[in-house]
Scaffold this active site. Structure first.
Site, PDB file in Angstrom:
ATOM      1  CB  THR A  44      -0.926   0.024   1.233  1.00 13.34           C
ATOM      2  OG1 THR A  44      -0.157  -0.274   2.396  1.00 13.34           O
ATOM      3  CG2 THR A  44      -2.035  -0.993   1.101  1.00 13.34           C
ATOM      4  NE  ARG A  48       6.088   0.002   4.621  1.00 14.28           N
ATOM      5  CZ  ARG A  48       4.931   0.330   5.146  1.00 14.28           C
ATOM      6  NH1 ARG A  48       4.174  -0.601   5.699  1.00 14.28           N
ATOM      7  NH2 ARG A  48       4.501   1.574   5.126  1.00 14.28           N
ATOM      8  CB  SER A 147       5.577   3.031   8.111  1.00 17.28           C
ATOM      9  OG  SER A 147       4.571   3.702   8.819  1.00 17.28           O
ATOM     10  CE  LYS A 157       6.464   6.927   2.664  1.00 18.92           C
ATOM     11  NZ  LYS A 157       5.309   6.943   3.582  1.00 18.92           N
TER      12      LYS A 157
END
Length: 557
Positions: A44, A48, A147, A157
């Site tokens: 999303t 990662r 994150s 990202k």
């Protein structure tokens, strides 16, 4: 979900990552493109993984960055690229790799002038600030962060000129190009040594902190916070916002205390999350145990995750607020107190966020735009000012400036936190007390999310669930009013199924990054009603998966 006995307790030394070993694995690991878990995969919000699993290694970052350079060229994006990193151990190595490729491709790169850390929303703010009024020579960006994920993870990202998360078409193109580079031994990836890259004429220092902090009065009433002398506590959770909170407090004369200034890639100062892992999640009562323990010292307190795109609000009255609760309070307050916003400005929420938001929005007389999971769905509405607020149940949100123009198009963990201080300062009540008022008016919602294991094949089946899998006309004793596979706000597929009744709902969807599926559920009756919704939701999902597995076995036979 079984709660670990370690949850909420200080991290035991046995849980800490070996940072040298992790960084060594980044440089020495060789991902095998034939293994799905070792390929570039954008979930999303970016790619990662951990270097220890050959899922986030130098090869991945070199290949992704070269793919981004090709995408920029293909799209005619030739303005500066804003780049920032968080405090995870793999972020610095990934930054070095990315800069080597960006410099070799002649991209103008804006790096932090003080070689510091840069929150995700600050990159979005920088891109949008540069692009305002421009039609050509547009800027874009890269944020290097996993994150709030555990310390062993790295993340990468891409933000296109819209300043928010890239949409699926963009990430799929970058993903395919990057995997092709890896499969071909990185042939076609341009690269120069880091020393040359760092001193290249195309690499420019940029004052990220000053640019963002000096612009905050356009979105938050900092004067009211200062004049009220409301006592504020902040925990950056060892993340990229550490220097920002000090600067905000000093510049605007706020009665603010930053309770933790430590930067440590092992994150040894954290209390352990629900599953026994170290996770910098400001919406978790376990990860936030220390901050909750300090709540009596402050009128309002809050935290941001590692890249500061998530918020976590601690009120004296109620402790840590559930993200859905605070989203409801923020929306109620903003749309009553941002006088310059047009009456046509709508509220954006994801399909798995609380229906309390629906009730608040209906009372406000505003339009609700319900979209699939993923912040990218809010970007267009935030840019053109048709969405005043975009929020998701995982404690991500942003909103417009006072004048109704765009602030950021990515989640901003700093501004919703500061809004909690503004609410407390201007109303004399903390966000917990405001939420109590909402429940008195609209009822108390009972909300939960559960995770269950699912194979990649089962996840694919879940993503394509149809309304027909719900054979019954009732859910937990109530007539079903709608069965959704597309979001009401934009008609986009939700990647699962949502079933709604007058006083409850559930949604089932596969995770974008893990081999699990998620069931979200809410009741406006009581806990027993919620349990019944969850139980029947699990039956529906299990039946769909069993049908899928049986069909698969027949095909194999």
């Amino acid at each position: 979900m079984a709660i670990s006995p370690l949850a909420g307790k200080p991290a035991d030394p046995s849980l800490l990552i070996n940072v040298p070993r992790l960084v060594a694995a980044y440089y020495t690991g060789r991902p095998d493109p034939s293994v799905p878990a070792q390929r570039v995969a954008f979930g999303t919000s970016g790619h990662r993984g951990s270097a220890l699993d050959n899922a986030f290694n130098e090869a991945h970052i070199l290949a992704i960055t070269q793919a981004i350079c090709l995408y920029r060229k293909q799209q005619g994006i030739d303005g500066p690229l804003y780049i920032g990193i968080d405090t995870h151990a793999l972020s610095e190595p990934a930054f070095a790799s990315a800069l080597e490729v960006l410099a070799a491709n002649g991209v103008d790169v804006m790096v932090d002038a003080d070689e510091g850390y840069t929150p995700t929303p600050v990159i979005s703010h920088a891109i949008l600030t540069y692009n305002r009024g421009r039609k050509t020579g547009l800027a874009d960006g890269i944020v290097i962060t996993p994150s709030h994920n555990p310390p062993r993870f790295g993340g990468f990202k891409y933000d296109p000129p819209s300043g928010g998360p890239a949409d699926t078409q963009v990430t799929e193109w970058i993903e395919q190009q990057a995997n092709a580079f890896i499969a071909d031994g990185l042939r076609g990836v341009a690269r120069v040594p880091f020393e040359r890259a760092r001193s290249a004429s195309t690499v420019h220092p940029y004052q990220y902190l000053d640019s963002y902090v000096s612009d905050l009065p356009s979105v938050i009433d900092l004067q009211a916070i200062r004049e009220s002398k409301v006592r504020i506590g902040v925990d950056p959770l060892g993340g990229a916002s550490v220097a920002y909170w000090d600067a905000i407090g000093e510049r605007y004369g706020l009665n603010m205390e930053v309770v933790n200034h430590v930067i440590d890639p092992t994150f040894r100062f954290m209390t352990v999350d629900w599953d026994g892992q170290i996770r910098m999640d400001p919406s978790s009562v376990y990860a936030m145990a220390r901050m909750v323990g300090l709540k009596e010292r402050f009128d309002v307190a809050f935290a941001s995750d590692t890249d500061a795109d998530r918020h976590g609000i601690v009120s004296r009255s109620h402790g840590l607020l559930d993200p859905n609760h605070y989203l409801s309070v923020a929306i109620s307050y903003l749309f009553a107190n941002r006088q310059q916003w047009s009456h046509s400005v709508a509220v954006g929420k994801t399909v798995v966020s609380s229906s309390m938001i629906d009730r608040v929005v209906n009372k406000l007389g505003r339009r609700l735009v319900e979209v699939p999971v993923g912040f990218k769905w809010f970007v267009e509405g935030l840019i053109d000012g048709s969405l005043g607020f975009g929020g998701e149940e995982s404690s991500g949100a942003t909103f417009l400036r006072h004048d109704g123009t765009v602030w950021t198009t990515d989640k901003d963990g700093l501004v919703p936190n500061l809004l909690a201080a503004e609410i407390t300062a201007r109303t004399g009540k903390d966000p917990g007390e405001h939420y109590q008022q909402l429940t008195a008016e609209f009822g108390t919602p009972y909300y939960t999310r559960i995770d269950a294991p699912a194979t990649p094949e089962q996840k694919t089946r879940l993503e394509k669930l149809s309304p027909e899998v719900v054979a019954t006309a009732k859910l937990a004793g109530e007539p079903i009013t709608s069965k959704l596979t597309a979001a009401p706000g934009n008609g986009a597929p939700i990647g699962g199924l949502k079933v709604v009744t007058a006083n409850g709902w559930f949604a089932a969807r596969p995770s974008g990054t893990e081999n699990i599926y998620k069931i979200y559920a809410e009741s406006f009756k009581d806990q027993d009603h919620l349990k019944a919704i969850v139980s029947e939701a699990q039956e529906i999902v299990n039946h769909a998966l069993e049908s899928f597995d049986s069909a698969h076995q027949r095909e194999a036979g």
